[in-house]
Write a protein that holds these residues in place. Structure first.
Motif, short mmCIF file in Angstrom:
data_model
loop_
_atom_site.label_atom_id
_atom_site.label_comp_id
_atom_site.label_asym_id
_atom_site.label_seq_id
_atom_site.Cartn_x
_atom_site.Cartn_y
_atom_site.Cartn_z
N LYS A 134 33.29 -56.13 25.02
CA LYS A 134 32.52 -55.50 23.97
C LYS A 134 31.55 -54.49 24.60
CE LYS A 134 30.12 -56.55 19.77
NZ LYS A 134 29.77 -57.58 18.81
N VAL A 135 31.48 -53.29 24.01
CA VAL A 135 30.64 -52.21 24.51
C VAL A 135 29.30 -52.23 23.79
CG1 VAL A 135 30.49 -49.71 24.83
CG2 VAL A 135 32.70 -50.85 24.96
N LYS A 136 28.22 -52.03 24.55
CA LYS A 136 26.89 -51.99 23.95
C LYS A 136 26.78 -50.76 23.06
CE LYS A 136 24.45 -54.27 27.71
NZ LYS A 136 23.39 -54.12 28.72
N PRO A 137 26.06 -50.88 21.97
CA PRO A 137 25.89 -49.71 21.10
C PRO A 137 25.02 -48.65 21.78
CG PRO A 137 24.64 -51.58 20.26
CD PRO A 137 25.45 -52.07 21.41
N LYS A 138 25.40 -47.39 21.56
CA LYS A 138 24.68 -46.27 22.17
C LYS A 138 23.82 -45.55 21.12
CE LYS A 138 25.76 -42.24 25.01
NZ LYS A 138 26.85 -41.44 25.59
N TYR A 139 24.26 -45.64 19.86
CA TYR A 139 23.55 -44.94 18.78
C TYR A 139 23.11 -45.93 17.71
CZ TYR A 139 25.91 -40.98 20.94
OH TYR A 139 26.37 -40.05 21.84
N ARG A 140 21.89 -45.64 17.14
CA ARG A 140 21.36 -46.48 16.06
C ARG A 140 20.87 -45.55 14.96
NH1 ARG A 140 16.88 -50.51 17.69
NH2 ARG A 140 17.06 -49.04 19.35
N LEU A 141 21.18 -45.96 13.73
CA LEU A 141 20.77 -45.18 12.57
C LEU A 141 20.31 -46.17 11.51
CD1 LEU A 141 20.66 -42.32 11.33
CD2 LEU A 141 22.96 -42.71 10.49
N VAL A 142 19.10 -45.93 10.97
CA VAL A 142 18.58 -46.81 9.93
C VAL A 142 18.63 -46.05 8.61
CG1 VAL A 142 16.60 -48.14 9.13
CG2 VAL A 142 17.07 -47.95 11.58
N VAL A 143 19.40 -46.60 7.64
CA VAL A 143 19.55 -45.98 6.33
C VAL A 143 19.24 -47.06 5.29
CG1 VAL A 143 21.15 -44.86 4.74
CG2 VAL A 143 21.32 -44.41 7.19
#
Length: 181
Positions: A134-143
Motif C-alpha cells: 500500500k502506497v502512502k497518500p501524497k495529496y489531501r483535499l478537504v471538501v
C-alpha cells in the motif's frame, strides 16, 4: 490338513477343508482370495450405488459390526501414520541439529537471521501473492468537511479531478510540500 475360507456373494463364509494341498499352496490360495476380496471391496467403495445395494442385503447388526470394524481399522491406521510422521519429524530434527553442530552454528543464529529479513520478507511475500504494498497518500483535499486522500498514482479521483478542473494545481493539495522535507 488345511482349511480355506472363501467368502462368496452370500452373507456367510464358506469353509473348505482339503488335505491334498500343502501349506504353501494353502497360503497362495489365501493370498489370491484376499486380493480378490480386496479388489471387490475397492470396487464397492468406488461405486456408491453398488455399496448401497450390497449394504441392503446385510442385516443392521452386521452393518454395525462392519462399521465398527472399519472404524477400528481407521483408528489404527491414523495412529500408525501419526507415529510415522512423528518419527520422520524427529529424524529431521536430528539431522538439523547435526548440521548445526558440524557448522558451529547455534539455533539463536537462525533466529537472528530470520529477524533481519522483516521488510524484505514482507516485500517478497507481497510480490509472490501478486499484491503490491500500500502506497502512502501524497495529496489531501478537504471538501465539505470530508478528507479525501490520493497517492498520486493512477487516475485522479473525481474530487481531485474537479479540484484540478477548477484551475487549482496538484501542489496545492500536497501533504508534505517539497520545501519542508
Amino acid at each position: 490338513m488345511a482349511t480355506l475360507i472363501v467368502i462368496l456373494n452370500t452373507n456367510q463364509p464358506v469353509e473348505y477343508t482339503h488335505t491334498n494341498f500343502s501349506e504353501a499352496q494353502y497360503n497362495q490360495r489365501v493370498k489370491s482370495t484376499r486380493k480378490y476380496s480386496m479388489s471387490t471391496f475397492r470396487e464397492l467403495l468406488s461405486s456408491k450405488t453398488k455399496l448401497k445395494a450390497d449394504a441392503r442385503k446385510l442385516a443392521i447388526s452386521e452393518l454395525e459390526k462392519l462399521i465398527k470394524a472399519l472404524n477400528e481399522v481407521l483408528a489404527a491406521e491414523k495412529t500408525k501414520a501419526a507415529k510415522k510422521e512423528e518419527a520422520a519429524r524427529a529424524a529431521n530434527i536430528r539431522k538439523i541439529n547435526q548440521l548445526l553442530a558440524e557448522t558451529g552454528l547455534d539455533p539463536e543464529d537462525l533466529k537472528k537471521q530470520k529477524a533481519g529479513k522483516g521488510k524484505a520478507a514482507a516485500r517478497t511475500k507481497a510480490k509472490a501473492k501478486g499484491k503490491r504494498a500500500k502506497v502512502k497518500p501524497k495529496y489531501r483535499l478537504v471538501v465539505d468537511g470530508k478528507e479525501h486522500l490520493w497517492s498520486g498514482r493512477g487516475r485522479a479521483p473525481r474530487v481531485f479531478q474537479a479540484h484540478l478542473d477548477a484551475g487549482n494545481t496538484k501542489e496545492s493539495c500536497l501533504i508534505e510540500p517539497a520545501g519542508t522535507k
